[in-house]
Every structure is written in C-alpha cells, then in structure tokens.
Design an enzyme around this catalytic site. Structure first.
Site, short mmCIF file in Angstrom:
data_model
loop_
_atom_site.label_atom_id
_atom_site.label_comp_id
_atom_site.label_asym_id
_atom_site.label_seq_id
_atom_site.Cartn_x
_atom_site.Cartn_y
_atom_site.Cartn_z
N SER A 426 0.82 -1.21 0.00
CA SER A 426 0.00 0.00 0.00
C SER A 426 0.86 1.26 0.00
O SER A 426 0.32 2.35 -0.11
CB SER A 426 -0.98 0.02 1.17
OG SER A 426 -0.60 -0.81 2.20
N HIS A 447 -2.88 -3.07 -6.22
CA HIS A 447 -3.28 -2.72 -4.85
C HIS A 447 -4.76 -2.95 -4.63
O HIS A 447 -5.59 -2.16 -5.09
CB HIS A 447 -2.90 -1.25 -4.59
CG HIS A 447 -3.19 -0.80 -3.20
ND1 HIS A 447 -3.57 0.48 -2.89
CD2 HIS A 447 -3.17 -1.46 -2.03
CE1 HIS A 447 -3.77 0.58 -1.60
NE2 HIS A 447 -3.53 -0.58 -1.05
N GLU A 459 -5.93 -0.41 -7.58
CA GLU A 459 -4.98 0.49 -8.22
C GLU A 459 -3.91 -0.39 -8.87
O GLU A 459 -3.38 -1.29 -8.23
CB GLU A 459 -4.34 1.41 -7.18
CG GLU A 459 -5.30 2.44 -6.61
CD GLU A 459 -4.68 3.26 -5.48
OE1 GLU A 459 -4.96 4.46 -5.42
OE2 GLU A 459 -3.93 2.70 -4.65
N ASN A 497 -4.75 6.45 -1.02
CA ASN A 497 -4.20 6.67 0.32
C ASN A 497 -3.47 8.00 0.42
O ASN A 497 -3.43 8.61 1.48
CB ASN A 497 -3.26 5.53 0.72
CG ASN A 497 -4.05 4.27 1.06
OD1 ASN A 497 -5.24 4.35 1.34
ND2 ASN A 497 -3.40 3.13 1.00
P1 NAD Z 1 -0.49 -9.51 7.38
O1 NAD Z 1 0.49 -9.15 8.42
O2 NAD Z 1 -1.88 -9.84 7.78
O3 NAD Z 1 0.06 -10.75 6.55
C1 NAD Z 1 1.37 -10.86 6.06
C2 NAD Z 1 1.69 -12.34 5.87
O4 NAD Z 1 2.91 -12.46 5.18
C3 NAD Z 1 1.84 -13.11 7.18
O5 NAD Z 1 1.01 -14.25 7.16
C4 NAD Z 1 3.31 -13.51 7.19
O6 NAD Z 1 3.54 -14.76 7.80
C5 NAD Z 1 3.61 -13.57 5.71
N1 NAD Z 1 5.01 -13.46 5.35
C6 NAD Z 1 5.96 -12.66 5.88
N2 NAD Z 1 7.14 -12.86 5.22
C7 NAD Z 1 6.91 -13.78 4.25
C8 NAD Z 1 7.72 -14.40 3.25
N3 NAD Z 1 8.99 -14.08 3.11
N4 NAD Z 1 7.14 -15.32 2.45
C9 NAD Z 1 5.84 -15.64 2.59
N5 NAD Z 1 5.04 -15.08 3.53
C10 NAD Z 1 5.56 -14.18 4.35
O7 NAD Z 1 -0.47 -8.33 6.34
P2 NAD Z 1 -1.66 -7.78 5.41
O8 NAD Z 1 -2.47 -6.81 6.16
O9 NAD Z 1 -2.31 -8.92 4.75
O10 NAD Z 1 -0.83 -6.95 4.34
C11 NAD Z 1 -0.09 -7.56 3.32
C12 NAD Z 1 0.29 -6.52 2.29
O11 NAD Z 1 -0.89 -5.91 1.77
C13 NAD Z 1 1.13 -5.39 2.84
O12 NAD Z 1 2.03 -4.99 1.84
C14 NAD Z 1 0.11 -4.30 3.11
O13 NAD Z 1 0.67 -3.00 3.06
C15 NAD Z 1 -0.84 -4.50 1.95
N6 NAD Z 1 -2.22 -4.02 2.17
C16 NAD Z 1 -2.83 -4.20 3.33
C17 NAD Z 1 -4.14 -3.76 3.51
C18 NAD Z 1 -4.89 -3.98 4.78
O14 NAD Z 1 -5.90 -3.32 5.00
N7 NAD Z 1 -4.45 -4.88 5.63
C19 NAD Z 1 -4.80 -3.12 2.43
C20 NAD Z 1 -4.13 -2.98 1.22
C21 NAD Z 1 -2.84 -3.43 1.10
#
Ligand code: NAD
Length: 702
Positions: A426, A447, A459, A497
């Site tokens: 994000s 995104h 996006e 954002n």
């Molecule tokens: P999260 O913390 O819920 O999940 C991340 C996952 O990645 C975890 O399960 C972790 O074990 C895993 N992980 C870490 N390192 C890894 C690796 N090397 N190989 C495989 N898996 C690995 O995070 P999230 O909220 O799902 O966010 C994930 C991405 O999406 C981020 O980049 C975040 O900025 C983006 N995002 C999040 C949201 C939101 O509202 N949560 C919205 C849009 C975008």
C-alpha cells in the site's frame, strides 16, 4: 434516420424487433421511440392479428433502458416533463392494441426497457443468466418516467413493487417468474418459437390474481396503505439519511397514484421525473454512472492484446490481504497456490475463505457443493513449489521493502517470462521492488483494498521499468476479477491513500484541538461519508494509519506531518477496533467514547461547517497535486477512485466534482485562511488549484 426498430409480420403474428445498428445494446432514445410510435400507429386497430411480439435482435440484451447520455441533457423541467409524457403516450399505444401483446425478454430488460415490457399484456423470458429485469432509475437519482411507477404496482401490488422501485434491484429470470414480473420462462434456444406459441394462445385480457386477506388490507384500505408508505419512508430516511430525494419522491408518487390508470396517473409520474432529473443529486449520480462506464473500459495502454484468461495464480503471504485475494481468485474459478512462512497463517487463510463462502451459502447465494469446489481450488504450502507455472503471482507479505525485495528476487528466479509478479503493497515503491529482480519488466503493483471481496477498486501501479504488456495484462486480469481499475503513478500512497492520508491526519489535529471524535464523525456522515474519520481510523487500525502517515510524511514533507495525537494513541495501545479500544471503546455492538482519551477542552467552538472544510480542503489540495504530477491523467480517475475506494458520497459525484461545485476560489480562500490561522504548511495552496481558481477554471472541463 437509421432504423433501430423494425416491424415484420408472419403467420398472423406481428413482430416489433429492436436492433440498434451501431451499438451492442438497444436503448430507448427519442429517435427509437419515434420509430416505435410509427410502427404502433400502423398496428392500431388491427384485429386480424393473433398477437404482437416485442423482441430484440441483440444477443443477451432486450432493451437496456433509456439512453443515459440523453437523459443527462433533460435539465430543463419543461423538456423533461414533455419527454416523459411523450414516451408514456407511445408506450400507451402498446397497451391500447386490440390483440395480445408479449414482450420476449432474452437478456437485460432494464429501466425504460422494462417499462416498455410492462406496457405489454404478457412477458416471457429465457432461462439465460443474461436475463436481468428491473427499474434501476432510483440509482441515478430519478424515478421511472415511462409509466413504470404505475404499471409495476398494477402488476404486482404495492408491497412487492415498492422494494423493486426503491432499491432499483435487478432480478434474474427465475426470481422474475417467482415475483410475477414474467409469465413464463422458456429455454433460450426455443424462446422465439415458444414465445410465438404462447402469444397465439394468450387471452386478450389477463386474469386478475386474487389477493390474500393481508395484502388486501395493506393495499386496498387507507389505514393499510398509510402504514405501508409510512414504514417505507422511515426505512428510506434511515438508509439515506435524507441525502437522496428520489426514493422519497417515489413513495409520494406511489401514494398519489394508487388506483389510477397509467393514463390518469401519468402527470404525477412525469412531474416527479421532471423535478428530479435536473437536480444536483441526479445529475451527479448520472455523471457517476457515465464515469463508471468509462472506467470499466478505459484503455490504459496503447496495446490491444487479446484477452488471455489467467488459469492459475500464486499468492505469497497468507495474512489478511493474501487470504482475501486467494478467496477472490478461487471464487472466480482460478486455481490458486498460497505460500507463507507460517503454517498457522496458511490455516487462517483457508478458514477465512471458508467463512466467506459460508456466508454465501447461508444467504442461499451458493450451494454447499459450489463452496466445496471453490475451496478445492485453493492449495497451500510453505515452499515455492506450485508457483512456477502461474500466470500471475501476487505478493502480500508484510509491508517491509527488504522482505518484499527478497520475495521478488526469488520469484523472478523461478518463474518464466509469462508470469507477472504483482505486489499488493500500500505504500512502498514498485520501482524499488522491481530493480533487484531478473525481469523487472514483469513487476507491477496491484493494490487491492480491504476487504478484498467487497471493495470494487484496485490500483494498478506500473514502475518505470514495467512493460506495456505487463500493464495491459494486469488491467485485463483485475477486470476479470470484477474490479474497477485505476492505473496510478508509482508515488507514495499511490492515489487513494495519498489523498485520504491528509484527511485522517487532519482529523488527528482537530481532535487534538478538542473536537470530539463524535462531532467529527457526525459532520462527515452528514456530508455523506459512510463513516467518519475517527470511526475509519479505528476500523483501519490507528497503528496502521500512523504507519501510513509516517510514510507519507517522509515522502511529502511538512504538509503531511503526522498528527502527534495519533502517535500518542498508539503509544497507549489504543489501536482501534481490533483491540476493542481506539478512539471509541467497543463492547458488543455498542461503541462509546474511549474514557482514556482525555482530549483538551476546545479553545473556541468550531462550527461543523468549519470542521468539514478543514477535512475536505486538504483532500482537494492533495488531489490537485496528484493531477499536477500526473499520478492519474484526469479528474474522473480521482473521483472514481475516491468513491469506490473510500466511499466518498456518490451523490456528490466525487471529490473534485464537489470542489468544482463548491467553487475553487472558495476552497482556495478557505485554505489561505487555515494557512494563516492553523498551520502554514498543511494548508499551503497547491499550484494547480491556485492556477485554476485564479483563472476561474474547474478541474473538469466545463
Ligand atoms: P499480514 O500481516 O496480515 O500478513 C502478512 C503475511 O505475510 C503473514 O502471514 C506472514 O507470515 C507472511 N510473510 C511474511 N514474510 C513472508 C515471506 N517471506 N514469504 C511468505 N510469507 C511471508 O499483512 P496484510 O495486512 O495482509 O498486508 C499484506 C500486504 O498488503 C502489505 O504490503 C500491506 O501494506 C498490503 N495491504 C494491506 C491492507 C490492509 O488493510 N491490511 C490493504 C491494502 C494493502
């Protein structure tokens, strides 16, 4: 004048066939209606025919409705009134024919198209999933103006007609039959012949359906009708908070026209249509509709590659977003391999997908066997096995550039040139992620918004090294998932954002000045936001909001300086809804102010209007910077992004449309006043906004 409707006659059956020569759909514009009028005049008084069929030559479309581009121009009340009266007089000619009339519905039968079908004595439809029937006018801020307000209640009774008119809901073939919108369903292949046979045997006069005692009470007694309309009004006011006049007017029309015929009640409907269509709300909703249509097909690249369905996908990172993406993909019948470094995360993603499908099963939108089949499309693993042959791999690991770069390097090494590597980041730079991989031209940002299954926006963010082909394929892919795409420049916060950040940050500053979260939220909700900024911060997580704020501050400097209050809240562990304590305290369904907040007493009472101006002017200012920097090419992209990405009130047609309507000069004056009295950096007027305001121009070309 090219023919859009034709009349043929065979074996004693006249067939009025709609067939727009240049479009994929049939529309009821003025020209088509006039052609229909001539045809109907030629059939007037004909008693030698067995029946008249109304059909479409277009596959999967009967008549999709009025031509919205034409309706948009009906801003003059007199013109709108006469258009509505004129169209109704023509459809009345169908009703007045002396032989049975049958609409043969082979696909979309919406708005004016359905009103035409309602003027026929009978309606038959194909079983096809293309059949969608309804009166969606209310979603455009207007009421049906071709007799639908009179004929639908006559056909179904008020109680069944009301929800269809007030929500604009469209129904499929089977539900249409159940509701009584159509009389018979036939297999698509034999629809023309079976419709003709049906017409031959149909009596001229329909049988009246007997009403149950309760229905008679609610529909035919003044006490019953009073109760029906009063509760409908109450429901509408709760749902729309009074921002949308059309449903209230629809109730009023239905109340006044009860018992009247399409002819005697005509004026009441036409007046309602004419009053609404030129209103600001209707014009905005129509603009939004046209904008949506534009962005469904917007050509983001010069390439025109043939669509290539993606059959298998990989998802790396099985957290909130990865899990949501995996469910979305499997729901679209794409096999998906999910990889994480923790077994528990993989289990969590599967449980979440099962929960989402379970909801569909509970709401009878899906059969249990379909849920099981879709679940079987998701496989999981701790290794990179199963990712090699994927069409697209979506990365959704933790928001850490180092981790993401490593993931991309590894994925680049094991995949071939046909695999797109997309990041769901994000805030991080796609360029930085791409540069370490063996094939940076295949790397792109994709995104999604949370929750993935419900938020319609994505996006797409190309890095400077991303190939045109990767962009085109990614856009195609996102659209195939049912999402609306905005292609955005690789800047921090991307589009949505980056604009929303200053709004939430400003809410932090306002609260630090003593404006309560409740007042902030009430002001934003009154403006039309689905939730206020304090509620939104709690929903997103104040720690997440704070992290994004820091990233934006790092990229854009002093104007985005993180509100210290947000940091203090995080320090106290007030992280929002996920810990049941943020700006509000969440206990059961009730949310009350967090007693530990301890905001200062305001130095002066800030009027609600002033609070709103602070929240909105920083967004407009940042959006104008986005346009200036070509983050997106046009105001429409900002507006579609803000409406479907953040819930910015649709009846305002978007942030920049709102700004144009308010007057850019006024917004500049507000910003200057805030710059002098609140903070110079946060409210410095952006160059493009200043220029447009000084020249008396607007964001949209007028
Ligand atoms: P999260 O913390 O819920 O999940 C991340 C996952 O990645 C975890 O399960 C972790 O074990 C895993 N992980 C870490 N390192 C890894 C690796 N090397 N190989 C495989 N898996 C690995 O995070 P999230 O909220 O799902 O966010 C994930 C991405 O999406 C981020 O980049 C975040 O900025 C983006 N995002 C999040 C949201 C939101 O509202 N949560 C919205 C849009 C975008």
């Amino acid at each position: 004048m090219t023919a859009k409707v034709r009349l043929t006659e065979a074996e004693n059956i006249a067939r009025i066939e709609f067939d727009h020569p240049e479009k994929d759909v049939n529309l009821l514009d003025t020209e088509t209606l006039l052609q229909l009028k001539d045809i109907l005049a030629s059939l007037r008084g004909r008693v030698d025919l067995s029946a008249v069929l109304v059909t479409s030559a277009k596959p999967r479309v009967f008549i999709a409705g009025a031509d919205i581009r034409e309706v948009e121009t009906f801003t003059d009340r007199e013109l709108a009134f006469s258009k509505s009266e004129g169209a109704k007089a023509i459809l009345q000619m169908i009703e007045d024919l002396k032989v049975p009339t049958v609409a043969v519905i082979n696909g979309a039968c919406l708005g004016g198209g359905f009103e035409l079908a309602l003027a026929c004595r009978y309606r038959v439809a194909g079983f096809s999933d293309a059949v969608r029937i309804g009166l969606p006018e209310i979603q455009l801020g207007i009421v049906p103006g071709m007799g639908g307000m009179l004929r639908l209640p006559r056909l179904l009774g008020i109680i069944k007609a009301l929800p269809l008119i007030l929500t604009g809901k469209m129904v499929g073939a089977k539900d249409a039959l159940k509701l009584g919108l159509v009389d018979e369903l036939f297999p698509d292949k034999t629809l023309p012949e079976q419709a003709a046979a049906f017409a031959r045997n149909a009596p001229l006069k329909r049988d009246e359906r007997p009403l149950s005692f309760l229905t008679r009470f609610f529909e035919k007694t003044s006490v019953g009708r009073y109760w029906v309309f009063r509760s409908a009004r109450k429901r509408v006011l709760t749902q729309t908070r009074g921002a949308y006049p059309a449903p209230l007017r629809a109730i009023e029309i239905l109340r006044k026209t009860g018992g009247l015929t399409p002819v005697s009640g005509s004026r009441i409907e036409s007046e309602g249509f004419a009053d609404l269509v030129g209103s600001e709300v209707a014009q905005n909703l129509i603009r939004l509709y046209l904008l949506n249509e534009r962005y469904k097909k917007f050509p983001w690249t010069d390439l025109r590659l043939a669509p290539e369905p993606v059959l298998t996908c990989g998802v790396v990172g099985a957290g909130v977003m990865g899990g949501g993406i995996a469910q979305l993909l499997s729901n679209r019948n794409i096999a998906v391999r999910v990889k994480d470094i923790h077994t528990e995360a993989l289990g969590g993603a599967l449980r979440e997908a099962y929960r989402l499908y379970g909801e569909s099963v509970r709401r009878k939108k899906m059969k249990p066997f379909e849920r099981d089949r879709k679940m079987s499309l998701i496989s999981t693993g701790l290794t990179r096995e199963g990712l090699r042959g994927c069409g697209i791999i979506l990365e959704a690991v933790v928001e850490d550039l180092g981790v993401k770069q490593k993931v991309f390097r590894e994925l680049g090494a094991i995949t071939g040139p046909g695999t797109i590597l997309a990041s769901n980041t994000s805030s991080l730079s796609i360029h930085d992620m791409a540069k370490g991989t063996p094939h940076p031209e295949r790397v792109i940002g994709l995104h999604f918004f949370n929750p993935v299954n419900r938020m319609p926006l994505v996006e797409v963010i190309p890095a400077d090294v991303t190939s045109q082909e990767t962009i085109e394929r990614t856009v195609q892919f996102a659209r195939s998932l049912g999402k609306t795409v905005v292609v955005v420049k690789d800047v921090r916060g991307f589009l949505v954002n980056r604009i929303l950040g200053p709004y939430l940050n400003e809410a932090g500053y306002l609260m630090a000045e003593g404006i309560s979260p409740e007042r902030l939220d009430a002001a934003a909700r009154k403006f039309g936001m689905p939730m206020g900024p304090a509620e939104l911060l709690d929903h997103v997580g104040i720690d997440v909001g704070c992290k994004v704020a820091h990233i934006l501050e790092e990229a854009y400097g002093a104007r985005m300086k993180t509100a210290p209050l947000l940091e203090r809240l995080v320090g106290k562990g007030y992280l929002g809804k996920k810990v049941s304590l943020g700006l509000y305290r969440y206990k059961g369904k009730q949310a009350a102010r967090n007693p530990g907040l301890d905001l200062p007493k305001p130095a002066r009472v800030l009027p609600e209007e002033e609070v709103l101006k602070r929240l909105l002017s920083v967004m407009v200012n940042e959006a104008s910077r986005c346009l200036d920097e070509k983050v997106v090419a046009e105001a429409g992209a900002v507006d579609i992004g803000m409406i479907i990405g953040t819930g910015f009130p649709p009846f305002r047609a978007g942030l920049l449309r709102y700004a144009d309507h308010t007057g850019l000069k006024k917004i500049v004056e507000d910003l200057e006043r805030f710059a002098a009295s609140v903070d110079r950096e946060r409210f410095t007027v952006a160059p493009l906004l200043a220029r447009l305001a000084a020249n008396g121009q607007t964001f949209y070309p007028s």
